[in-house]
Design an enzyme around this catalytic site. Sequence first.
Site, PDB file in Angstrom:
ATOM      1  N   ASP A  21       0.832  -1.208   0.000  1.00  0.00           N
ATOM      2  CA  ASP A  21       0.000   0.000   0.000  1.00  0.00           C
ATOM      3  C   ASP A  21       0.868   1.259   0.000  1.00  0.00           C
ATOM      4  O   ASP A  21       1.973   1.257   0.542  1.00  0.00           O
ATOM      5  CB  ASP A  21      -0.908  -0.017   1.244  1.00  0.00           C
ATOM      6  CG  ASP A  21      -2.062   0.960   1.120  1.00  0.00           C
ATOM      7  OD1 ASP A  21      -2.301   1.482   0.014  1.00  0.00           O
ATOM      8  OD2 ASP A  21      -2.732   1.215   2.138  1.00  0.00           O
ATOM      9  N   ASN A  23       1.370   3.339  -2.946  1.00  0.00           N
ATOM     10  CA  ASN A  23       1.947   3.748  -4.241  1.00  0.00           C
ATOM     11  C   ASN A  23       1.468   5.142  -4.655  1.00  0.00           C
ATOM     12  O   ASN A  23       2.249   5.974  -5.129  1.00  0.00           O
ATOM     13  CB  ASN A  23       1.544   2.764  -5.348  1.00  0.00           C
ATOM     14  CG  ASN A  23       2.146   1.389  -5.160  1.00  0.00           C
ATOM     15  OD1 ASN A  23       2.970   1.194  -4.275  1.00  0.00           O
ATOM     16  ND2 ASN A  23       1.736   0.447  -5.991  1.00  0.00           N
ATOM     17  N   HIS A  38       2.985   3.179  -8.909  1.00  0.00           N
ATOM     18  CA  HIS A  38       2.858   1.746  -9.217  1.00  0.00           C
ATOM     19  C   HIS A  38       4.114   1.245  -9.934  1.00  0.00           C
ATOM     20  O   HIS A  38       4.608   0.157  -9.649  1.00  0.00           O
ATOM     21  CB  HIS A  38       1.625   1.491 -10.084  1.00  0.00           C
ATOM     22  CG  HIS A  38       0.329   1.859  -9.411  1.00  0.00           C
ATOM     23  ND1 HIS A  38       0.051   1.518  -8.112  1.00  0.00           N
ATOM     24  CD2 HIS A  38      -0.748   2.555  -9.858  1.00  0.00           C
ATOM     25  CE1 HIS A  38      -1.160   1.972  -7.783  1.00  0.00           C
ATOM     26  NE2 HIS A  38      -1.665   2.613  -8.833  1.00  0.00           N
ATOM     27  N   GLU A  68     -12.151  -4.429  -5.307  1.00  0.00           N
ATOM     28  CA  GLU A  68     -12.565  -3.018  -5.179  1.00  0.00           C
ATOM     29  C   GLU A  68     -11.756  -2.111  -6.123  1.00  0.00           C
ATOM     30  O   GLU A  68     -12.247  -1.065  -6.546  1.00  0.00           O
ATOM     31  CB  GLU A  68     -12.397  -2.534  -3.735  1.00  0.00           C
ATOM     32  CG  GLU A  68     -13.326  -3.213  -2.721  1.00  0.00           C
ATOM     33  CD  GLU A  68     -12.915  -4.636  -2.330  1.00  0.00           C
ATOM     34  OE1 GLU A  68     -11.744  -5.008  -2.580  1.00  0.00           O
ATOM     35  OE2 GLU A  68     -13.768  -5.372  -1.806  1.00  0.00           O
ATOM     36  N   ASN A  69     -10.522  -2.518  -6.457  1.00  0.00           N
ATOM     37  CA  ASN A  69      -9.674  -1.679  -7.321  1.00  0.00           C
ATOM     38  C   ASN A  69     -10.248  -1.474  -8.725  1.00  0.00           C
ATOM     39  O   ASN A  69      -9.883  -0.519  -9.414  1.00  0.00           O
ATOM     40  CB  ASN A  69      -8.254  -2.267  -7.447  1.00  0.00           C
ATOM     41  CG  ASN A  69      -7.413  -2.105  -6.197  1.00  0.00           C
ATOM     42  OD1 ASN A  69      -6.481  -2.874  -5.961  1.00  0.00           O
ATOM     43  ND2 ASN A  69      -7.715  -1.113  -5.374  1.00  0.00           N
ATOM     44  N   ARG A 189       1.600  -4.988   6.227  1.00  0.00           N
ATOM     45  CA  ARG A 189       0.940  -3.921   5.456  1.00  0.00           C
ATOM     46  C   ARG A 189       1.814  -2.676   5.535  1.00  0.00           C
ATOM     47  O   ARG A 189       2.237  -2.262   6.611  1.00  0.00           O
ATOM     48  CB  ARG A 189      -0.458  -3.599   5.992  1.00  0.00           C
ATOM     49  CG  ARG A 189      -1.110  -2.525   5.112  1.00  0.00           C
ATOM     50  CD  ARG A 189      -2.550  -2.255   5.457  1.00  0.00           C
ATOM     51  NE  ARG A 189      -3.115  -1.380   4.443  1.00  0.00           N
ATOM     52  CZ  ARG A 189      -4.352  -1.437   3.995  1.00  0.00           C
ATOM     53  NH1 ARG A 189      -5.172  -2.327   4.462  1.00  0.00           N
ATOM     54  NH2 ARG A 189      -4.776  -0.603   3.067  1.00  0.00           N
ATOM     55  N   ARG A 195      -5.368  -1.756   8.608  1.00  0.00           N
ATOM     56  CA  ARG A 195      -6.572  -2.485   8.192  1.00  0.00           C
ATOM     57  C   ARG A 195      -6.153  -3.748   7.461  1.00  0.00           C
ATOM     58  O   ARG A 195      -5.031  -3.829   6.966  1.00  0.00           O
ATOM     59  CB  ARG A 195      -7.382  -1.653   7.164  1.00  0.00           C
ATOM     60  CG  ARG A 195      -8.096  -0.463   7.694  1.00  0.00           C
ATOM     61  CD  ARG A 195      -8.991   0.106   6.592  1.00  0.00           C
ATOM     62  NE  ARG A 195      -8.215   0.647   5.479  1.00  0.00           N
ATOM     63  CZ  ARG A 195      -7.655   1.839   5.449  1.00  0.00           C
ATOM     64  NH1 ARG A 195      -7.778   2.635   6.493  1.00  0.00           N
ATOM     65  NH2 ARG A 195      -6.970   2.255   4.405  1.00  0.00           N
ATOM     66  N   SER A 197      -8.367  -4.921   4.981  1.00  0.00           N
ATOM     67  CA  SER A 197      -8.924  -4.646   3.657  1.00  0.00           C
ATOM     68  C   SER A 197      -9.367  -5.865   2.836  1.00  0.00           C
ATOM     69  O   SER A 197      -8.983  -6.007   1.680  1.00  0.00           O
ATOM     70  CB  SER A 197      -7.912  -3.826   2.836  1.00  0.00           C
ATOM     71  OG  SER A 197      -7.722  -2.582   3.438  1.00  0.00           O
ATOM     72  N   GLU A 208       0.306 -13.345  12.504  1.00  0.00           N
ATOM     73  CA  GLU A 208       0.874 -12.177  13.178  1.00  0.00           C
ATOM     74  C   GLU A 208       0.795 -10.987  12.218  1.00  0.00           C
ATOM     75  O   GLU A 208       1.143 -11.111  11.034  1.00  0.00           O
ATOM     76  CB  GLU A 208       2.348 -12.435  13.536  1.00  0.00           C
ATOM     77  CG  GLU A 208       2.559 -13.545  14.543  1.00  0.00           C
ATOM     78  CD  GLU A 208       1.993 -13.205  15.916  1.00  0.00           C
ATOM     79  OE1 GLU A 208       2.003 -12.025  16.310  1.00  0.00           O
ATOM     80  OE2 GLU A 208       1.541 -14.146  16.601  1.00  0.00           O
TER      81      GLU A 208
HETATM   82  C1  FPP Z   1      -1.751   0.133  -3.462  1.00  0.00           C
HETATM   83  O1  FPP Z   1      -1.319   1.453  -3.495  1.00  0.00           O
HETATM   84  C2  FPP Z   1      -1.202  -0.671  -4.553  1.00  0.00           C
HETATM   85  C3  FPP Z   1      -1.931  -1.223  -5.571  1.00  0.00           C
HETATM   86  C4  FPP Z   1      -3.382  -1.070  -5.683  1.00  0.00           C
HETATM   87  C5  FPP Z   1      -1.321  -1.993  -6.652  1.00  0.00           C
HETATM   88  C6  FPP Z   1      -0.040  -2.719  -6.340  1.00  0.00           C
HETATM   89  C7  FPP Z   1       0.723  -2.882  -7.598  1.00  0.00           C
HETATM   90  C8  FPP Z   1       2.059  -2.856  -7.712  1.00  0.00           C
HETATM   91  C9  FPP Z   1       2.962  -2.762  -6.562  1.00  0.00           C
HETATM   92  C10 FPP Z   1       2.719  -2.869  -9.037  1.00  0.00           C
HETATM   93  C11 FPP Z   1       2.498  -4.057  -9.898  1.00  0.00           C
HETATM   94  C12 FPP Z   1       2.507  -5.348  -9.195  1.00  0.00           C
HETATM   95  C13 FPP Z   1       3.034  -6.485  -9.700  1.00  0.00           C
HETATM   96  C14 FPP Z   1       2.851  -7.752  -8.936  1.00  0.00           C
HETATM   97  C15 FPP Z   1       3.766  -6.525 -10.953  1.00  0.00           C
HETATM   98  P1  FPP Z   1      -2.412   2.584  -3.633  1.00  0.00           P
HETATM   99  O2  FPP Z   1      -2.541   2.908  -5.071  1.00  0.00           O
HETATM  100  O3  FPP Z   1      -3.668   2.151  -2.957  1.00  0.00           O
HETATM  101  O4  FPP Z   1      -1.733   3.760  -2.836  1.00  0.00           O
HETATM  102  P2  FPP Z   1      -2.441   4.892  -2.000  1.00  0.00           P
HETATM  103  O5  FPP Z   1      -3.168   4.219  -0.869  1.00  0.00           O
HETATM  104  O6  FPP Z   1      -1.293   5.727  -1.526  1.00  0.00           O
HETATM  105  O7  FPP Z   1      -3.358   5.622  -2.927  1.00  0.00           O
END
Ligand code: FPP
Length: 251
Positions: A21, A23, A38, A68-69, A189, A195, A197, A208
């Site tokens: 989480d 990105n 990302h 949800e994404n 996390r 959370r 989630s 744990e």
């Molecule tokens: C959460 O950060 C992250 C994601 C929804 C996607 C995770 C994807 C990657 C790390 C890249 C690609 C993965 C692979 C396996 C190749 P967020 O966007 O919810 O961040 P925020 O909470 O700060 O908005």
Amino acid sequence: MTTKEDIDKNKIPTHIAVIMDGNGRWAKQKGKERVVGHQHGVKAVREVTEAAAEVGVKYLTLFAFSTENWQRPSDEVNALMSLLVSTLNSEIKTLMENNIVLKTIGNLDIMPAQVRKNLMKTVRETLHNKGMTLILALSYSARWEIAGAARELADDVKEGKVGLDEIDETLFSEYLQTRNIPDPDILIRTSGEYRVSNFLLWQIAYTELYFTKKLWPDIRKEDLYDAIIDYQSRERRFGLLSEQTKLDVDR
Ligand code: FPP
């Protein structure tokens, strides 16, 4: 700085699950588009996968895309899907070299055909590897998984394949996406959110929990070592008394 050598080799968690989480916030802090977060997250995926394999973790589950994404703006969803395909293509060689088996959990049926095709190809190619299993949770949510398991089980009862009195926790687990995969020992996390989630809700009953404030794109091998060392200092009682678990270990 923590190194691999600080880890107790006799208490390596078998299964580590991660909610990656932060990105978006990482990108925002740098005045960039969310997708840049990302893109940089991929480096963290590589570091954590490599570190986990090196220290002898057997299963690593990464929450890469939740049910949800799908509701995020289509630009971001499309960017994440492309990133997945390009990462699979660029990392297949490393997966093979490191003997890693790739598996997925989640509703692949609703993934774009091109993504599904690439995923299935990588899963097939890595099937006979003998090292760590990397599980990507894609289009995954725990409630979706549990409802699906209940539906399949009900169907088997209806068809007379399973008797009502046979249903117990072990049997139910076999209907989950994670059948044959042990429950996570530790759930990490990132980004300072506390959370779970909708991630692996059934499987984390005794897991744990470990939280770090670092944002996912900043995560490096040492952060995984820190989490493992913290886990190793915990006393896992599985609902028993401390004395009982110690007896268990001594036996
Ligand atoms: C959460 O950060 C992250 C994601 C929804 C996607 C995770 C994807 C990657 C790390 C890249 C690609 C993965 C692979 C396996 C190749 P967020 O966007 O919810 O961040 P925020 O909470 O700060 O908005």
